[in-house]
Design an enzyme around this catalytic site. Structure first.
Site, PDB file in Angstrom:
ATOM      1  N   ASP A   1       0.861  -1.178   0.000  1.00  7.52           N
ATOM      2  CA  ASP A   1       0.000   0.000   0.000  1.00  7.52           C
ATOM      3  C   ASP A   1       0.899   1.231   0.000  1.00  7.52           C
ATOM      4  OD1 ASP A   1      -2.682   1.339   0.396  1.00  7.52           O
ATOM      5  OD2 ASP A   1      -1.639   2.079   2.173  1.00  7.52           O
TER       6      ASP A   1
ATOM      7  N   ASP B   1      -3.252   1.608   7.051  1.00 12.53           N
ATOM      8  CA  ASP B   1      -2.399   1.235   5.925  1.00 12.53           C
ATOM      9  C   ASP B   1      -2.097  -0.261   5.922  1.00 12.53           C
ATOM     10  OD1 ASP B   1      -2.357   3.890   5.175  1.00 12.53           O
ATOM     11  OD2 ASP B   1      -0.543   4.332   6.329  1.00 12.53           O
TER      12      ASP B   1
ATOM     13  N   GLU C   1      -1.953  -1.446  -5.654  1.00 15.94           N
ATOM     14  CA  GLU C   1      -3.159  -0.854  -6.209  1.00 15.94           C
ATOM     15  C   GLU C   1      -2.853  -0.180  -7.541  1.00 15.94           C
ATOM     16  OE1 GLU C   1      -6.882   1.890  -4.571  1.00 15.94           O
ATOM     17  OE2 GLU C   1      -5.009   1.735  -3.435  1.00 15.94           O
TER      18      GLU C   1
END
Length: 400
Positions: A191, A357, A275
């Site tokens: 992340d 996170d 992502e």
């Protein structure tokens, strides 16, 4: 992504210090390359308006004719190899344009465009560790910061000069040392963020160095002095170069840090999940644009992908609309809202307290493994034949 070739071609970039004669020759070459590129682009654009097709062979014939004219006779003073190569680059640009992978090619600017010239094997000589370019009598004074692969023979050489005035030479060679690493079962979710550059699903947080912030005071002072110089003066050129040197220092530190970080992640893990962010749209936020640009998320992903291809690793990009932060990684409960200022939260269903996170990284890992199982690609498609992307068809794995 897995490596499909047994031998990888790598570009080895070195800094060099040209003599006055070599610098003058290279500067002339840069100018001629820019001139030929613009002439060829103008010719192809005019032909495009007449609904005629002009390819590389036609522009190459034009180059021969241009050299015979009185106005462009100076093109004969430099090596013809970089001039032919720029025409090939223009052909590639049009190929990408027709395939709708890029915009229409633009003209090169004397002040803004990157200064570079590419030489193929007929335009340089590489013997006993010395590189001599065409039209030059002396080899380049290269600082060999790292050795080339044993027995390597460059197939192309690209000479460039950055805005800070530094000279670089890049040699494209086959590197037999790049081979797929032994497979392991490790998988990690990544992340990206601003407070911490990376947060891993293992709970590890990697600090954000904020390279630009460290030199912000020097950069601000240099910009202030540049603004006070008269336009077109020699002092303004010196001040501009000082600004460019600070920017180059920041970029070098950032690139070095990302190289070390991505190499470590690729060596330690078989599958890496992150992502699929649209950084180009995110930097439109004027409050976060500077911080996002300094974090260089797009460059991080690019490095991760090509190194994974080199070493036989897998990179999975999860759909950007997947609610990784709002989803409980323990029970799968989806929260209604999750403002950016909430860094720690407790799930109302199972009572688990999450670091925002770390929880997002765990969810990315779970759905990334699901994407792999469904056979989705590195860049999940928005409109698949079946409708939704794999990340929206199947929920992330949850522990019983």
């Amino acid at each position: 992504m897995r490596a499909t070739t047994t031998c990888v071609k790598r570009a080895f970039k070195y800094r060099f210090y040209p003599t006055d004669a070599q610098a003058a020759e290279l500067s002339r070459t840069f100018g001629c390359v820019r001139k030929v590129y613009n002439l060829a682009l103008a010719a192809r654009t005019e032909a495009w308006a007449r609904q005629e097709r002009v390819n590389y062979n036609a522009t190459s014939a034009m180059l021969t004719a241009w050299k015979k004219t009185e106005e462009l006779v100076f093109l004969n003073e430099v090596s013809s190899v970089p001039l032919q190569q720029c025409l090939r680059h223009l052909q590639t640009a049009f190929t990408h344009f027709f395939a709708k992978r890029a915009k229409y090619p633009r003209f090169k600017s004397k002040k803004k465009s990157h200064k570079s010239a590419e030489y193929t094997t007929s335009g340089f000589r590489f013997r006993d560790g010395q590189l001599t370019l065409a039209k030059m009598s002396q080899p380049l004074d290269i600082v060999w910061s790292r050795p080339l692969p044993e027995g390597a023979k460059p197939s192309t050489v690209t000479v460039s000069q950055d805005t800070a005035g530094r000279w670089f030479v890049s040699m494209l060679c086959e590197d037999p040392g790049v081979q797929p690493l032994p497979a392991n079962g490790n998988a990690v979710g990544i992340d990206v963020g601003l407070n911490h550059l990376l947060t891993l699903s293992t709970g590890e947080k990697i600090a954000n160095p904020r390279h630009e912030r460290r030199d912000r005071a020097r950069l601000s002072l240099a910009h202030s002095r540049l603004a006070k110089k008269a336009t077109g003066s020699a002092n303004r050129a010196k001040a501009r170069r000082k600004v460019a040197k600070i920017h180059a220092r920041i970029a070098d530190r950032r690139r070095d840090h990302l190289h070390k970080l991505t190499t470590r992640l690729v060596r330690e893990n078989q599958t890496l999940v992150m992502e699929d962010l649209t950084v180009r749209n995110m930097v439109k936020n004027r409050h976060l644009a500077r911080a996002i640009s300094d974090a260089a998320w797009a460059e991080f992903r690019s490095m991760l992908e090509y190194k994974a291809a080199w070493y036989g690793r897998d990179v999975v990009a999860v759909d950007r609309f997947f609610p990784s932060s709002k989803l409980c990684s323990s029970c799968g409960t989806l929260q209604e809202k999750m403002p950016l200022n909430v860094r720690t939260w407790t799930c109302g269903s199972c009572g688990t307290t999450h670091d925002r996170d770390v929880n997002a990284a765990k969810n990315l890992l779970a759905v990334g493994l699901t994407v792999t199982a469904c056979g989705a690609g590195v860049r999940p498609q928005r409109r698949t034949p079946g409708g939704q992307s794999a990340t929206k068809q199947e929920a992330p794995r949850r522990e019983p």
